[in-house]
Write a protein that holds these residues in place. Structure first.
Motif, PDB file in Angstrom:
ATOM      1  N   MET A 183       0.844  -1.175   0.000  1.00 10.88           N
ATOM      2  CA  MET A 183       0.000   0.000   0.000  1.00 10.88           C
ATOM      3  C   MET A 183       0.894   1.245   0.000  1.00 10.88           C
ATOM      4  SD  MET A 183      -3.027   0.834   2.621  1.00 10.88           S
ATOM      5  CE  MET A 183      -2.945   2.401   3.387  1.00 10.88           C
ATOM      6  N   ALA A 184       0.632   2.159  -0.869  1.00  8.12           N
ATOM      7  CA  ALA A 184       1.422   3.390  -0.987  1.00  8.12           C
ATOM      8  C   ALA A 184       0.902   4.447  -0.017  1.00  8.12           C
ATOM      9  CB  ALA A 184       1.354   3.916  -2.415  1.00  8.12           C
ATOM     10  N   ALA A 185       1.817   5.281   0.438  1.00  6.01           N
ATOM     11  CA  ALA A 185       1.447   6.381   1.331  1.00  6.01           C
ATOM     12  C   ALA A 185       0.792   7.494   0.516  1.00  6.01           C
ATOM     13  CB  ALA A 185       2.665   6.907   2.052  1.00  6.01           C
ATOM     14  N   SER A 186      -0.191   8.128   1.105  1.00  7.81           N
ATOM     15  CA  SER A 186      -0.878   9.225   0.427  1.00  7.81           C
ATOM     16  C   SER A 186      -0.305  10.570   0.876  1.00  7.81           C
ATOM     17  CB  SER A 186      -2.375   9.178   0.756  1.00  7.81           C
ATOM     18  OG  SER A 186      -2.575   9.498   2.125  1.00  7.81           O
TER      19      SER A 186
ATOM     20  N   ASP B 151      -1.170  11.116   4.377  1.00  4.52           N
ATOM     21  CA  ASP B 151      -0.298  10.381   5.302  1.00  4.52           C
ATOM     22  C   ASP B 151       0.976  11.168   5.589  1.00  4.52           C
ATOM     23  OD1 ASP B 151      -2.053   8.202   5.457  1.00  4.52           O
ATOM     24  OD2 ASP B 151      -1.092   7.193   3.752  1.00  4.52           O
TER      25      ASP B 151
END
Length: 77
Positions: free
Chosen positions: A1-4, A7
């Motif tokens: 899952m990639a950081a937004s 985030d």
């Protein structure tokens, strides 16, 4: 899952909250050659600050000068 982006903004907020008021002390713990000293007036406003880190000390040794900021300039025009 990639950081937004949110985030990263939340992380930055949390870090700033953690170091508020002690950033110079943390820097000094991380780098033993970092030095700082400051003075406040009777209303706890900063009136003088001095700091020197490794790069500043090397530059002074090489060039024999320092950079100074007059923060009262706009008040004393």
């Amino acid at each position: 899952m990639a950081a937004s982006v949110t985030d990263f903004k939340n992380f930055q907020r949390d870090i700033k909250k953690h170091i508020r008021g002690k950033d110079a002390q943390i820097k000094q713990q991380m780098c033993s050659s970092f030095f700082f000293k400051y003075e406040v007036d009777d209303k706890q406003r900063l009136i003088r600050i001095f700091w020197a880190d490794v790069i500043g000390r090397k530059n002074y040794a090489s060039f024999g000068d320092v950079v100074s900021f007059d923060t009262t300039f706009s008040m004393n025009e």
